[in-house]
Design a protein around this motif. Structure first.
Motif, short mmCIF file in Angstrom:
data_model
loop_
_atom_site.label_atom_id
_atom_site.label_comp_id
_atom_site.label_asym_id
_atom_site.label_seq_id
_atom_site.Cartn_x
_atom_site.Cartn_y
_atom_site.Cartn_z
N ALA A 168 0.84 -1.21 0.00
CA ALA A 168 0.00 0.00 0.00
C ALA A 168 0.87 1.26 0.00
CB ALA A 168 -0.91 0.00 1.23
N GLU A 169 2.13 1.07 0.40
CA GLU A 169 3.07 2.20 0.35
C GLU A 169 3.43 2.45 -1.11
OE1 GLU A 169 5.22 5.20 0.90
OE2 GLU A 169 4.50 4.28 2.78
N PRO A 170 3.11 3.63 -1.67
CA PRO A 170 3.26 3.84 -3.13
C PRO A 170 4.68 3.59 -3.64
CG PRO A 170 2.05 5.65 -2.13
CD PRO A 170 2.53 4.81 -1.00
N ASP A 171 5.68 4.05 -2.91
CA ASP A 171 7.04 3.87 -3.39
C ASP A 171 7.46 2.40 -3.39
OD1 ASP A 171 7.46 6.49 -3.97
OD2 ASP A 171 8.34 6.98 -2.02
N VAL A 172 6.93 1.65 -2.44
CA VAL A 172 7.23 0.22 -2.41
C VAL A 172 6.52 -0.47 -3.56
CG1 VAL A 172 6.99 -1.91 -1.09
CG2 VAL A 172 7.60 0.22 0.08
N ALA A 173 5.27 -0.11 -3.77
CA ALA A 173 4.51 -0.72 -4.88
C ALA A 173 5.18 -0.42 -6.22
CB ALA A 173 3.07 -0.20 -4.86
N ALA A 174 5.68 0.81 -6.34
CA ALA A 174 6.32 1.19 -7.61
C ALA A 174 7.61 0.41 -7.84
CB ALA A 174 6.61 2.69 -7.61
N ARG A 175 8.18 -0.09 -6.74
CA ARG A 175 9.40 -0.90 -6.86
C ARG A 175 9.11 -2.23 -7.57
NH1 ARG A 175 12.13 -4.38 -7.52
NH2 ARG A 175 13.93 -5.23 -6.44
N PHE A 176 7.86 -2.69 -7.50
CA PHE A 176 7.51 -3.98 -8.09
C PHE A 176 6.48 -3.79 -9.21
CE2 PHE A 176 8.92 -4.91 -3.78
CZ PHE A 176 9.82 -5.94 -4.00
N PRO A 177 6.94 -3.42 -10.40
CA PRO A 177 5.99 -3.27 -11.51
C PRO A 177 5.34 -4.62 -11.81
CG PRO A 177 8.26 -3.24 -12.31
CD PRO A 177 8.33 -3.23 -10.82
N VAL A 178 4.10 -4.55 -12.21
CA VAL A 178 3.33 -5.78 -12.46
C VAL A 178 3.15 -5.96 -13.96
CG1 VAL A 178 1.17 -6.96 -11.99
CG2 VAL A 178 2.14 -5.44 -10.27
N LEU A 179 3.45 -7.17 -14.42
CA LEU A 179 3.26 -7.46 -15.85
C LEU A 179 1.79 -7.71 -16.14
CD1 LEU A 179 6.25 -9.91 -16.47
CD2 LEU A 179 6.10 -7.52 -17.15
N GLN A 180 1.15 -8.37 -15.18
CA GLN A 180 -0.25 -8.75 -15.39
C GLN A 180 -0.90 -8.87 -14.02
OE1 GLN A 180 -0.44 -12.22 -17.86
NE2 GLN A 180 -2.63 -12.08 -18.12
N GLY A 181 -2.16 -8.49 -13.88
CA GLY A 181 -2.86 -8.59 -12.61
C GLY A 181 -2.49 -7.43 -11.69
#
Lengths: 928, 244
Positions: A168-181
Motif C-alpha cells: 500500500a506504500e506507493p514507493d514500495v509498490a512502484a518498486r515492483f511493476p506488475v506485468l499482469q494482474g
C-alpha cells in the motif's frame, strides 16, 4: 594595423593566430562544399567510419547497461521512489558501494567485505530500532520480510524466495511493476513469469508452506518480472504469512529486509552508520553520487588480464589499420580530383599546412558525421537488444566517456586516412600540376628496408612468443609484422614494376602503374594483406584446434540421455527415496525408464541422522600392469558418485545406464558375478589379478596396495569411463559396505533443458524442501557438447568451438576476408581508372582493341590482390602458428583452405573488375 | 618605393648531365608600377618558366628575383607563399578559380589566407570585384560564370588588397576574340590605375596593349645576350596604343 614584427617580415603572434584560423575556416568551407558536391564518396567514407564505431559503441553500451550495480540501475533496484533498501546482517559490517577485488565479495545482500561478516547475531527488534535511529528524520522504514516458501497448486510444487511487505506504500509498490494482474492483497500472492512457466497462473489457488511447516492458501493475483536482486521472488502481502525472526544471523540466506521511504536521501555517512548497526544499505543517493573509494589499496589493477588485453589491443589496432587502408584510397580519389584546385590555392599564397588542412578537414567532417552516425547506430542496436533481453539489460545506460573516446577514434580514423593524400597534396609541385603534367613520384628506400626488417622481426617474435606461451609478445609480434609488411609494400610493388618487362603489355602496364602510383596501390595491397593475414591466421588456428578437439576422447559418465540424481559431493542417501523420486521423474520425463538405485562402496561410519550423511569414501585406484606404459590409473569418478559403483553384475540395466559399451556388457557382468574387477587388459596381469591402491578418501594415509582378482573386459589402452566397478564379493575384503549413492534414469532421448529444469524444481520442492543443508543435483548425460567458457577473454578466444559451429566460423572468416580484400582492391582499381584515363585514351588512339581497357583494369585488380594475398598468406600462416603454439595446440596448417582463399580472392577481384568495367557501373561512376 | 618586379641574371636549369635543360639563361627584367610588359616567344622558349620564377612558384638556379623589394629567390616555400598572398597575383589561361568557392570568396582567398579578418577581406574583395564590374556576380560559383567573367574575377583576385603585380599566362587563350579583347582592356586599365603587369602571350595583337614586349627564345631575351632585359626592344613601345 601593423601585423609584422617591427624591422622584420615575420608576422606577429596575433597575425599567425588569424592565419591559422583563416586556414581552417577556408579548409572547412571547402570540405563542406566538396562533401556536398561528391555526396556519394562522402557517404561511402562515412559508412566505413560508422561501422567500426557502431560496433564499438554497441559493445560499450551493452557492457555498461549490463553492469549489475551502477547508478543508472538504481531504478531497477529501488524503483522510482525508494530512498534505500536495507538488509540486516546481524553484526557490524563495512560495505563498499561497488565491488572492489578479493577483499570484497558479493553475497546475498550485495558487495560486502569478506572478513567483516562473522558469525554474529542480534535480536530483530533491536536491529530494526537501531536502523531507524540512524535514518534521516524525514524518512520511514517499511518492513519487508524474506523467507523461503513452498508453493503447491495440487499439480506441482516449487520452492521460492518470498518477500512480504506493505504494497500500500506507493514507493514500495512502484518498486515492483506488475506485468499482469495486481500486487497481492490479503489472501493473495504475486509470482514471476518463471512460476507461470512451471504451471502457476493468475487466479490459481496455491498452498503456501513455510519453513516451520505452517500452511496457508492464497490466490495468484499478479505476475511480476524477474528482479535484479532477487531473481524470481514470490510477493506476499503485509498481512502474512511470514513473521519476523527472533534473531538476525549473519551468513544466513534470508536476511530481513527494509525499504526506506521519504524525502531525505540516505547519505554515505548514513550508510556507514547503518553498517555499524548491523545492516547493508543500497542507497539511491550513494549509487547516484558514489563516495571516493574507501580502500585505495584494493584496486582492479591486480585483476587486469594483460594477456587478454594485449590480444584485444592487437586486434583493435589491426582492425583500425584495416579501416584506414580501406578509407584512404577514397580520400586519395578526392585529392586527385582536387589537384588543380589545391595548386590554385598554392598559387594564391596557401602554404603547405593550408593545403594539408584542406584535405584533413574532409577527413574531419566525414569522420565526425560517420562517427556520430556510428555511435547512434550502436546505441540503437543496444536499445533493440535491451528490448529483446530485458533481464540482462534492465536499463539502457550510456557510457559517456567511452562513447566519446570511440567517437574521437572514429574522427581520428578518418583524419589519419586523409593524412597521406593530404601530405602528398601539400608536397605536389604546383608548376607541374598547373602545366597538366603528372607529379613526379619520389621513392625513398628506407621504408622498404625498415618494413621488411620489422616484418621478419614481427613474425619471428610472434612464433617465438607463441612457442613460449607469451601472449603479449604474440600480440606485439602480430602488430609489428603487419606494420612492417605494410611499410615494405611500396618497395615490393616497385620491385615488381622493375621486373615486369618480360610480361604481356597489360600486365606490364598494370605493374608499372601500380609501382608509379604507390600512394594508392599500397593502401589497397595493405588492406588485402591484413584481411588475408587475419583470415589465414584464423583458419590455421581453428584447424589446429579442430585436430585437438576431435582428437580428445570424450568419456560419457553414463549412456546418452541418462539422468542422475545425486547428493552433494561426498554425500550418500540416508534412506531410499525412489518412490517419491519416481513420481517426479514420471511427471518430468514421461518416456524415461525405471529409476535405478546406484549402490556405491563406502567405508562404514558412525550413525549419522542427517538426511544426507557424509561417509568416509573408498578411494580405489587400479594401477596399470606396466607402470611406464601409456595407460593411466583407473579411479572412480568422485565428481559424480561418492565412491566406486558396486554390484554383482546381475542388474544389466544398471550397467547399461552406466555407459558400459554393449560389446563389453557380457564380459563385465560375468566378471562381477565371478567376484572379479572388470578391467581392460592393460590393468590385468598374467595371473588374472590387478594391483589396487586403497585408501580412505578424506583421511590421510595409510595407503595400501592390494592385489585383487580381475578379469579382462577390454583391449589394451581402452578406457571405459566408469571402470572400475567393484564386485559385491570384494566388499568384505576391502572392509567396505554398500550405500545408496544416487539414482539413474535412462531416457530414450536427451531430456530438454525445460524437462531437466522441471525435474530439478520438483526435486527441490518435494525432496529438499526447507532442508538448507541438503542439495540434490539433477544431471543429464548429453554426449559430446560444446566446450565451456573460460574465465578470461584469452581463454574464451581459445575455447574450442563445437563441431557444428566450426564450418560456419571458417566460412565467416573466409567471407569477411574476401569482402575486405575485394573492397580494398576495387577502391584502388577505381582510382587507377581515373589516373589511367589519359593513357587509355592514348592506347585507344594507337589502335588498342576496345577490350584493352577491361584487360588493363582486370590486370590492375589482379596485381593488387595477388601481391596482397601472397604477403598476407605468408604473414597469416606465421601468426597462426604463433597463436596455435600459444594455445599449446599442435601446428596444423589447413593448406587446402588457405590456398583456396589465396586463389579465390585474386580470381574474384579480377573477374569482378573485368565485369564491372564492361558494365560501366562502379568504375564509371567514380570517374564522374 | 620598391619596384614591383626586378629580375637580375636569372637562370633556371632543369635536370642533370645529358638531361640538362636551360629554361632561362641570365634574364634581366624590370617591371615598374603602371607598366605592362608582354612576353612573347615560341613554345619552350621559357615564357612560363619566367612567369613561375617571377611569382615564386619556382626558384631560379641563379640570379635574383625581387618582388616588392623582397628577393624571393633566396626565400623558402613558406615565405614565397607569403609573397604570393600579398604582392603577386596570377592569371592563367583557364580554370583559374577554385570551383568550390564563390567569385567573392575566390577574390578574398589571398586575404583570408594572410589572416585578414573575414569582414575586411570581404570588403576588399567586393571593391576588387566592383573594379572589374562583377560585383553582381559575387555569390556565384565559377561554374555559373562565363569564361570571360572567370578571367575578370581572376584579375580582381590578382590585384586584390595590397597586390600590385599581376602575372598573366595566356589569359586570353581560352576566350573568343571579343571576350579576349575585353579581358586585355581590363588588364590594361588595372595597370594604368597603378599596378604592374607581366603578360605572356602568343598573340601580337594582345602584346600590342603592353608598354613594351620582350621576346624569348631558348631561355634568352631575343636581340640581347645574357644579362639583357630586352632594353633594345624598348622601341617596340611604338606599338603601344596601336589599338588604344
Amino acid at each position: 594595423m601593423n601585423a609584422r614584427i617591427p624591422g622584420t617580415d615575420r608576422p606577429t603572434a596575433g597575425l599567425r593566430y588569424r592565419q591559422v584560423v583563416g586556414r581552417w575556416r577556408l579548409a572547412l568551407r571547402l570540405a563542406r562544399r566538396d562533401l556536398r558536391r561528391h555526396a556519394g564518396r562522402a557517404v561511402l567514407i562515412a559508412v566505413m567510419v560508422a561501422l567500426p564505431v557502431a560496433a564499438g559503441s554497441f559493445v560499450m553500451t551493452t557492457l555498461e547497461s549490463n553492469e549489475p550495480y551502477a547508478p543508472a540501475d538504481t531504478e531497477a533496484e529501488l524503483g522510482p521512489g525508494l530512498q534505500a533498501k536495507i538488509e540486516g546482517i546481524g553484526g557490524p559490517i563495512e560495505q563498499f558501494w561497488q565491488g572492489n577485488g578479493s577483499l570484497w565479495f558479493w553475497d546475498a545482500v550485495g558487495w560486502t567485505k569478506y572478513d567483516s561478516v562473522t558469525a554474529v547475531s542480534m535480536p530483530y527488534q533491536e536491529l530494526e530500532q537501531s536502523i531507524e535511529r540512524q535514518l534521516p528524520d524525514d524518512d520511514q522504514l517499511v518492513r519487508a520480510l524474506k523467507g523461503t516458501v513452498r508453493l503447491d497448486d495440487g499439480e506441482g510444487a516449487a520452492m521460492s524466495v518470498a518477500v512480504q511487505t506493505d504494497f500500500a506504500e506507493p514507493d514500495v509498490a512502484a518498486r515492483f511493476p506488475v506485468l499482469q494482474g495486481h500486487l497481492p492483497g490479503d489472501g493473495e500472492i504475486a509470482v514471476t513469469q518463471r512460476h507461470r512457466d512451471l504451471g502457476l497462473d493468475l487466479g490459481d489457488t496455491v498452498e503456501v508452506e513455510l519453513a516451520d511447516g505452517t500452511t496457508t492458501t492464497a490466490t495468484v493475483s499478479g505476475i511480476v518480472p524477474r528482479t535484479i536482486d532477487m531473481i524470481s521472488p514470490v510477493l506476499l502481502p503485509e498481512s502474512g504469512p511470514l513473521t519476523p525472526p527472533q534473531e538476525v544471523v549473519s551468513r544466513g540466506f534470508d536476511y530481513p529486509l527494509w525499504y526506506v521511504v521519504g524525502d531525505a536521501p540516505v547519505t554515505w555517512s548514513d550508510v556507514q552508520d547503518i553498517n555499524a548497526a548491523g545492516a547493508f544499505v543500497t542507497s539511491r543517493d550513494v549509487l547516484l553520487d558514489p563516495p571516493a573509494p574507501v580502500n585505495a589499496g584494493s584496486t582492479w589493477s591486480g585483476y587486469v588480464d594483460w594477456a587478454s588485453l594485449s590480444v584485444i589491443a592487437a586486434l583493435v589496432l589491426v582492425g583500425l589499420l584495416e579501416a584506414v587502408w580501406l578509407i584512404g584510397p577514397a580520400f586519395a580519389v578526392g585529392a586527385r580530383r582536387e589537384t588543380r584546385s589545391l595548386a590554385l590555392l598554392a598559387v594564391n599564397g596557401a602554404p603547405a599546412p593550408t593545403l594539408r588542412a584542406v584535405m584533413l578537414a574532409r577527413g574531419l567532417l566525414t569522420g565526425a558525421a560517420g562517427s556520430l552516425a556510428g555511435v547512434g547506430l550502436g546505441i540503437a542496436a543496444t536499445a533493440v537488444l535491451a528490448q529483446m533481453i530485458p533481464d540482462r539489460l534492465p536499463a539502457l545506460r550510456l557510457p559517456v566517456g567511452p562513447l566519446t573516446a570511440i567517437l574521437l577514434v572514429g574522427v581520428l580514423l578518418a583524419v589519419v586516412s586523409a593524412w597521406p593524400p593530404a601530405r602528398r597534396a601539400a608536397r605536389a609541385d604546383v608548376v607541374t600540376v598547373l602545366a597538366g603534367r603528372r607529379p613526379e613520384v619520389s621513392t625513398p628506400r628506407w621504408p622498404t628496408i625498415i618494413g621488411a626488417s620489422a616484418a621478419v622481426g614481427g613474425v619471428v617474435l610472434a612464433v617465438v612468443a607463441g612457442a613460449q606461451h607469451w601472449a603479449v609478445g604474440l600480440s606485439a609480434g602480430i602488430v609489428v609484422a603487419d606494420l612492417g609488411l605494410i611499410l615494405a609494400c611500396g618497395g615490393i610493388v616497385a620491385l615488381l614494376g622493375r621486373v615486369a618487362h618480360r610480361l604481356p603489355w597489360t600486365w606490364r602496364f598494370a605493374l608499372r602503374d601500380a609501382a608509379r602510383y604507390r600512394a594508392r596501390t599500397v593502401p589497397a595491397v595493405a588492406a588485402v594483406l591484413v584481411a588475408m593475414a587475419g583470415a589465414t591466421a584464423g583458419l590455421t588456428y581453428f584447424d589446429a584446434e579442430k585436430v585437438v578437439v576431435e582428437g580428445t576422447p570424450y568419456w560419457p559418465w553414463a549412456s546418452t540421455g541418462t539422468v542422475a540424481v545425486t547428493q552433494g559431493y561426498g554425500h550418500v542417501f540416508a534412506e531410499d527415496e525412489s518412490e517419491r523420486l519416481q513420481a517426479l521423474v514420471d511427471e518430468a520425463l514421461p518416456d524415461a525408464g525405471p529409476l535405478l538405485p546406484l549402490p556405491v562402496a563406502v567405508i562404514p561410519a558412525s550413525a549419522d541422522n542427517s538426511p544426507a550423511p557424509r561417509r568416509e569414501l573408498l578411494d580405489l585406484t587400479v594401477l596399470p600392469v606396466d607402470p611406464a606404459g601409456p595407460d593411466v590409473n583407473l579411479s572412480p569418478d568422485f565428481n559424480r558418485w561418492p565412491g566406486p559403483v558396486v554390484t554383482d553384475g546381475s542388474d544389466r540395466q544398471l550397467l547399461h545406464a552406466l555407459g558400459i559399451p554393449e560389446e563389453h556388457l557380457d564380459d563385465v557382468a560375468a566378471a562381477l558375478a565371478d567376484g572379479r574387477l572388470p578391467l581392460p587388459s592393460s590393468h590385468v596381469d598374467a595371473d588374472g589379478n590387478a594391483t589396487v591402491t586403497v585408501r580412505a578418501y578424506f583421511d590421510d594415509p595409510p595407503v595400501e596396495d592390494r592385489v585383487l582378482p580381475a578379469a579382462v573386459v577390454g583391449v589394451p589402452g581402452e578406457r571405459i569411463r566408469n571402470l572400475p566397478i567393484l564386485p559385491e564379493a570384494l566388499l568384505d575384503e576391502l572392509g567396505a559396505e554398500p550405500a545408496l549413492g544416487g539414482y539413474l534414469v535412462e531416457n530414450p532421448t536427451v531430456p530438454t533443458s525445460e524437462q531437466k529444469s522441471l525435474l530439478q524444481t520438483r526435486v527441490n520442492a518435494e525432496l529438499v524442501g526447507f532442508a538448507s543443508d541438503r542439495a540434490l543435483d539433477v544431471r543429464v548425460e548429453t554426449g559430446r557438447q560444446p566446450g565451456q567458457g573460460s574465465d578470461s577473454l584469452l581463454g574464451s578466444l581459445s575455447t574450442p568451438w563445437t563441431n557444428d559451429a566450426r564450418p560456419i566460423i571458417g566460412l565467416a572468416i573466409a567471407l569477411a576476408a574476401v569482402f575486405l580484400a575485394l573492397a580494398g582492391t576495387w577502391s584502388a582499381v577505381a582510382l587507377s581508372a581515373v589516373d589511367a584515363r589519359p593513357d587509355l585514351a592514348t592506347l585507344a588512339a594507337v589502335g588498342a582493341a576496345p577490350s584493352a581497357r577491361r584487360r588493363v583494369v582486370a590486370a590492375q585488380a589482379a596485381t593488387i590482390s595477388v601481391i596482397g594475398s601472397a604477403l598476407g598468406l605468408v604473414a597469416g600462416i606465421a601468426i597462426g602458428i604463433g597463436w596455435t603454439l600459444l594455445s599449446r595446440y599442435p601446428v596444423e596448417v589447413p593448406w587446402l583452405q588457405v590456398t583456396a582463399l589465396a586463389v579465390a580472392v585474386p580470381v574474384l577481384a579480377t573477374v569482378a573488375a573485368w565485369t564491372v568495367t564492361r558494365s560501366r557501373v562502379t568504375l564509371t561512376r567514380r570517374r564522374s | 618605393m620598391n619596384v614591383p618586379l626586378e629580375m637580375k641574371g636569372v637562370t633556371q636549369v632543369h635536370g642533370r648531365g645529358a638531361n640538362e635543360v636551360h629554361a632561362l639563361r641570365g634574364i634581366d627584367l624590370t617591371v615598374r608600377e603602371g607598366e605592362l610588359v608582354a612576353v612573347m616567344g615560341p613554345s619552350g622558349s621559357g615564357k612560363s618558366s619566367l612567369l613561375n620564377v617571377a611569382g615564386g612558384l619556382d626558384t631560379p638556379t641563379s640570379g635574383s628575383v625581387h618582388v616588392a623589394g623582397t628577393d624571393i629567390a633566396r626565400r623558402g616555400a613558406r615565405e614565397r607563399a607569403a609573397v604570393r598572398r600579398r604582392d603577386v597575383g596570377f592569371v592563367f589561361q583557364d580554370l583559374n578559380l577554385v570551383p568550390a568557392l564563390t567569385a567573392l570568396e575566390n577574390v578574398a582567398l589571398p586575404l583570408e589566407l594572410d589572416g585578414m579578418r573575414p569582414g575586411a577581406a570581404r570588403g576588399d574583395a567586393e571593391a576588387a570585384l566592383a573594379e572589374v564590374g562583377l560585383l553582381e556576380a559575387a555569390d556565384r560559383f565559377p561554374e555559373d560564370l562565363s569564361g570571360g567573367q572567370q578571367q575578370r574575377v581572376a584579375i580582381a583576385r590578382a590585384l586584390v588588397g595590397p597586390r600590385r603585380l599581376v602575372l598573366a599566362d595566356e589569359p586570353t587563350g581560352a576566350l573568343d576574340s571579343v571576350t579576349g579583347d575585353a579581358v586585355i582592356r581590363l588588364l590594361r586599365a588595372r595597370v594604368d590605375a597603378g599596378a604592374a603587369g607581366l603578360l605572356v602571350t602568343h598573340d601580337a595583337r594582345y602584346a600590342a596593349w603592353a608598354d613594351r614586349t620582350v621576346h624569348l627564345r631558348d631561355g634568352l631575351v631575343e636581340g640581347g645576350g645574357p644579362g639583357s632585359d630586352g632594353a633594345g626592344l624598348d622601341e617596340s613601345g611604338e606599338l603601344q596604343g596601336a589599338d588604344a
